[in-house]
Design a protein around this motif. Structure first.
Motif, PDB file in Angstrom:
ATOM      1  N   GLU A  50      -1.347  -6.764  -6.720  1.00 21.21           N
ATOM      2  CA  GLU A  50      -2.572  -7.121  -5.999  1.00 21.21           C
ATOM      3  C   GLU A  50      -3.179  -5.891  -5.324  1.00 21.21           C
ATOM      4  OE1 GLU A  50      -1.420 -10.232  -3.368  1.00 21.21           O
ATOM      5  OE2 GLU A  50      -1.058 -11.677  -4.981  1.00 21.21           O
ATOM      6  N   GLU A  51      -2.335  -5.050  -4.739  1.00 22.66           N
ATOM      7  CA  GLU A  51      -2.812  -3.825  -4.101  1.00 22.66           C
ATOM      8  C   GLU A  51      -3.484  -2.911  -5.124  1.00 22.66           C
ATOM      9  OE1 GLU A  51      -3.495  -0.740  -1.357  1.00 22.66           O
ATOM     10  OE2 GLU A  51      -2.927  -2.829  -0.986  1.00 22.66           O
ATOM     11  N   ALA A  52      -2.843  -2.754  -6.283  1.00 23.45           N
ATOM     12  CA  ALA A  52      -3.413  -1.893  -7.321  1.00 23.45           C
ATOM     13  C   ALA A  52      -4.740  -2.449  -7.823  1.00 23.45           C
ATOM     14  CB  ALA A  52      -2.424  -1.750  -8.476  1.00 23.45           C
ATOM     15  N   VAL A  56       2.539   1.758  -3.480  1.00 22.27           N
ATOM     16  CA  VAL A  56       1.597   2.297  -4.469  1.00 22.27           C
ATOM     17  C   VAL A  56       1.291   3.761  -4.175  1.00 22.27           C
ATOM     18  CG1 VAL A  56      -0.776   2.120  -5.321  1.00 22.27           C
ATOM     19  CG2 VAL A  56       0.609   0.044  -5.047  1.00 22.27           C
ATOM     20  N   ASP A  57       1.030   4.085  -2.911  1.00 25.74           N
ATOM     21  CA  ASP A  57       0.747   5.481  -2.548  1.00 25.74           C
ATOM     22  C   ASP A  57       1.930   6.390  -2.880  1.00 25.74           C
ATOM     23  OD1 ASP A  57      -1.772   4.864  -1.608  1.00 25.74           O
ATOM     24  OD2 ASP A  57      -1.164   4.738   0.497  1.00 25.74           O
ATOM     25  N   SER A  89      -2.436   5.311 -13.454  1.00 24.53           N
ATOM     26  CA  SER A  89      -2.046   5.727 -12.100  1.00 24.53           C
ATOM     27  C   SER A  89      -0.544   5.671 -11.904  1.00 24.53           C
ATOM     28  CB  SER A  89      -2.734   4.846 -11.055  1.00 24.53           C
ATOM     29  OG  SER A  89      -4.137   4.952 -11.128  1.00 24.53           O
ATOM     30  N   GLU A 108       2.362  -5.602  -5.012  1.00 24.40           N
ATOM     31  CA  GLU A 108       1.976  -4.273  -5.493  1.00 24.40           C
ATOM     32  C   GLU A 108       0.882  -4.366  -6.556  1.00 24.40           C
ATOM     33  OE1 GLU A 108       6.536  -3.116  -4.518  1.00 24.40           O
ATOM     34  OE2 GLU A 108       5.894  -3.014  -6.613  1.00 24.40           O
ATOM     35  N   LYS A 124       0.837  -1.205   0.000  1.00 27.86           N
ATOM     36  CA  LYS A 124       0.000   0.000   0.000  1.00 27.86           C
ATOM     37  C   LYS A 124       0.868   1.249   0.000  1.00 27.86           C
ATOM     38  CE  LYS A 124      -3.681   2.409   2.531  1.00 27.86           C
ATOM     39  NZ  LYS A 124      -2.996   3.711   2.418  1.00 27.86           N
ATOM     40  N   GLN A 127      -6.888  -4.368  -6.187  1.00 23.50           N
ATOM     41  CA  GLN A 127      -7.917  -4.212  -5.156  1.00 23.50           C
ATOM     42  C   GLN A 127      -8.469  -2.784  -5.135  1.00 23.50           C
ATOM     43  OE1 GLN A 127      -6.094  -5.477  -1.487  1.00 23.50           O
ATOM     44  NE2 GLN A 127      -5.981  -7.621  -2.108  1.00 23.50           N
ATOM     45  N   ARG A 128      -7.644  -1.826  -5.519  1.00 20.93           N
ATOM     46  CA  ARG A 128      -8.077  -0.422  -5.507  1.00 20.93           C
ATOM     47  C   ARG A 128      -8.561   0.049  -6.879  1.00 20.93           C
ATOM     48  NH1 ARG A 128      -2.961   2.002  -2.194  1.00 20.93           N
ATOM     49  NH2 ARG A 128      -3.699   3.979  -3.073  1.00 20.93           N
ATOM     50  N   GLY A 129      -8.582  -0.884  -7.842  1.00 20.15           N
ATOM     51  CA  GLY A 129      -9.071  -0.540  -9.174  1.00 20.15           C
ATOM     52  C   GLY A 129      -8.176   0.418  -9.919  1.00 20.15           C
ATOM     53  N   LEU A 130      -6.872   0.371  -9.643  1.00 17.52           N
ATOM     54  CA  LEU A 130      -5.927   1.284 -10.287  1.00 17.52           C
ATOM     55  C   LEU A 130      -5.404   0.678 -11.582  1.00 17.52           C
ATOM     56  CD1 LEU A 130      -3.878   2.378  -7.142  1.00 17.52           C
ATOM     57  CD2 LEU A 130      -5.779   3.585  -8.221  1.00 17.52           C
TER      58      LEU A 130
END
Length: 618
Positions: free
Chosen positions: A305-307, A282-283, A316, A303, A279, A309-312
């Motif tokens: 998977e994180e993207a 990505v941030d 982005s 990373e 997280k 999950q956030r629909g990125l």
């Protein structure tokens, strides 16, 4: 066919300066450019210079001298960079310690290098875990009245307060506090040690390795700084880049190619979090418009998977232009996803070792996709590689032949700290050898035996085929785990896999696979006595996968896949379904642990069968 020997370009000369000299030049050129950016704030190059002067003055006043060892147990904090440069100015040797160490391991490491100082943060962060108090973790070795019997060489403790709430200083009653050092000495100029030379050891790195016995590699100003520069050149680094560094600074990957590469080019080192957090990565990329990213495959997977999950989407990550991926095999499907989802069409493969400062080769931006999928690229400048017979390192093989990879050049470690036996095993001296067939060198030359099996292809690209000790010898036939792993990773229902050899009475060794299935896979072990589901067991691979069921995956499916493409002897006899695979802090698979787990499970199964038979007879 040409001999398996390649020498990197020597067009640009190596730099002959210390790390402190390079920092001084960068500060003069870019004093107000942001050097380090973290969630604690930012430091310019002028501030890095001033704060490292303050720490170096304190070290000097405490009695430190050049070549004294300073152990550092910190997460990815801006203060870590300051301490590194303070040591470089004084000539003290910085010795990074893994934040994952237990107290026993930390005691062993400090005693091995007889460190006179420990730099510690009040809280210790590990990936996916809440921070813990350093006093709770390591209280048994914190010096009291300047001495502790567990670590007799340790005289001083420098503490960085990174606790969210006010730290209770009485827990570290005999410590020097980083903030106090800055208050007392900031603004004072430290006179750099005039006698320091580029060939002096500045860093001792405990190897992460794939064994349970790490070694302490001694690296110099020259090897680290030049490696940082030649690798940065391969990435086309400039002062405008923002480099997102997810690996831990205590590893050579981030130490040399993160801290020192950004300094050498005057660009910004972005530290997303103290310990790896997808997280935070990505941030940080999005918020600070990172242009370069480092990581190992497991980090990039997290990373992605994180993207997801956030629909990125890729937009982005439009600021990213390149990066390095290293540490283990890179499945083609992962590279394709990184290109599609994170805009990383310019991601380069890297091969390196701690003992080599650490980078040996990378792919290049204009390489064809086949080279990115199957090789670790071409040799970096001023580096030589050879492939020799596994049974006789004096015999250079031909291109296309598999053998042990040897490395020569400026990047070699000086040796393992106070370990002549293992140094002599790793560093070999050849006399009057002509590995390229044209008399390229005479006299003596030192090479490092990597323990990696590799091939130099006809196009000069380097291909790593596995660790020599990991090769499975099944009934006299060599089986290569990386080939099986690469093949199985193409399956949609397999997230990750590691292949090892387990003892067998008939063949000596047989192929065994530890498989992390996709969360939607339904595992079926019906009539399969050679499959073991360890996902719900309270052993080192504990943790239950409770994802929704989907397509069925069986051990026999895996065997049939392998048999059909790689041959019957490569098909795993045993399949272990697991929730996670043990990794080093830098993302390398700890295969020795998998072998231990596999052998333990086979013994348990055999014992339960014996008990069952005894019950029937009674």
């Amino acid at each position: 066919m040409a001999p398996a020997y390649v020498q990197g370009s020597t067009d640009e000369p190596l730099v002959e300066e210390t790390i402190a000299n390079r920092l001084a030049a960068v500060v003069a050129k870019y004093p107000d450019r942001v050097a380090v950016l973290s969630n604690q704030g930012k430091l310019t190059y002028r501030q890095i210079d001033e704060q490292s002067d303050a720490v170096a003055i304190t070290f000097r006043d405490l009695g430190f001298r050049p070549a004294d060892r300073v152990a550092v147990c910190l997460g990815n904090l801006a203060e870590y960079v300051v301490v590194i440069h303070a040591c470089a100015k004084l000539g003290a040797i910085v010795v990074p310690m893994s934040t994952a160490y237990t107290e026993v391991q930390l005691v062993s490491a400090i005693n091995h290098i007889t460190a006179s100082c420990l730099v510690l943060s009040t809280d210790i962060s590990l990936p996916y875990k809440d921070p813990k108090s350093a006093h709770e973790l390591f209280g048994g070795i914190i010096p009291k009245e300047s001495r502790n019997s567990k670590v007799p060489s340790l005289r001083h403790l420098l503490v960085i307060d990174n606790s969210p709430s006010k730290c209770h200083r009485e827990a570290f009653s005999d410590a020097v506090w980083f903030d106090d050092v800055l208050d007392q000495n900031c603004g004072k100029k430290f006179q750099q040690q005039a006698k320091l030379t580029p060939s002096d050891v500045i860093n001792i790195q405990f190897t992460s390795g794939t064994t349970s016995s790490p070694k302490a590699a001694c690296l110099t100003h020259k090897s680290l700084l030049n490696n940082a520069i030649v690798t940065g050149n391969r990435l086309n680094l400039t002062e405008l880049d923002v480099l997102c560094c997810a690996p831990p600074i205590y590893h050579a990957f981030a130490m040399s190619l993160g801290v020192l590469s950004t300094m050498a080019f005057g660009c910004t080192l972005l530290l997303p979090s103290e310990s790896f957090s997808p997280k935070a990565v990505v941030d940080s990329i999005i918020n600070h418009q990172a242009t370069v990213i480092y990581g190992v495959p497991t980090m990039f997977l997290a990373e992605l998977e994180e993207a997801a999950q956030r629909g990125l989407g890729s937009s982005s990550f439009s600021s990213l232009r390149t990066g390095l991926i290293a540490g283990s095999i890179v499945p083609p499907v992962l590279r394709a996803r990184l290109k599609e989802k994170m805009n990383l069409s310019g991601l380069l493969n890297m091969y390196g070792m701690t003992e080599l400062s650490p980078s040996v080769s990378t792919t290049c931006f204009n390489d064809e996709i086949e080279r990115h999928h199957n090789t670790v690229g071409t040799t970096l400048p001023h580096t030589e590689i050879r492939i020799v017979s596994r049974d006789n390192y004096h015999r250079t093989l031909q291109r296309g032949e598999r053998g042990e990879l040897l490395i020569g050049g400026y990047l070699l470690m000086k040796g393992y700290w106070e370990d002549e036996k293992r140094t002599s095993e790793a560093l070999i001296i050849e006399t009057d050898m002509h590995p390229d067939g044209s008399g390229s060198f005479q006299g003596s030359k030192t090479w490092l035996r990597t323990g990696d099996e590799a091939v130099i292809r006809p196009d000069s690209m380097l291909q790593i085929t596995g660790r020599i000790k990991d090769i499975i010898i099944r009934g006299g036939e060599n089986i290569y785990p990386s080939e099986i792993e690469n093949f199985l990773l193409q399956h949609d229902l397999i997230n990750s896999v590691a292949v090892v050899g387990l003892p067998d009475d008939r063949y000596g060794e047989i192929v065994s696979a530890f498989v992390i299935p996709h969360e939607n896979a339904l595992i079926s072990q019906c009539h399969d006595i050679s499959s073991f589901d360890l996902r719900a067991r309270s052993e080192p691979l504990a943790g239950v996968n409770n994802g929704p069921t989907g397509t069925i995956l069986t051990g026999e499916d895996i065997r049939c896949m392998v048999r059909g493409t790689l041959g019957r002897s490569s098909a795993p006899k045993y399949i272990f379904w697991v929730s996670k695979i043990p990794l080093t802090a830098t993302g390398k698979t700890e295969k020795y642990k998998l072998r231990e787990i596999g052998e333990m499970e086979l013994r348990r199964r055999a014992e339960s069968v014996v008990v069952g038979h005894q019950g029937v007879r009674s």
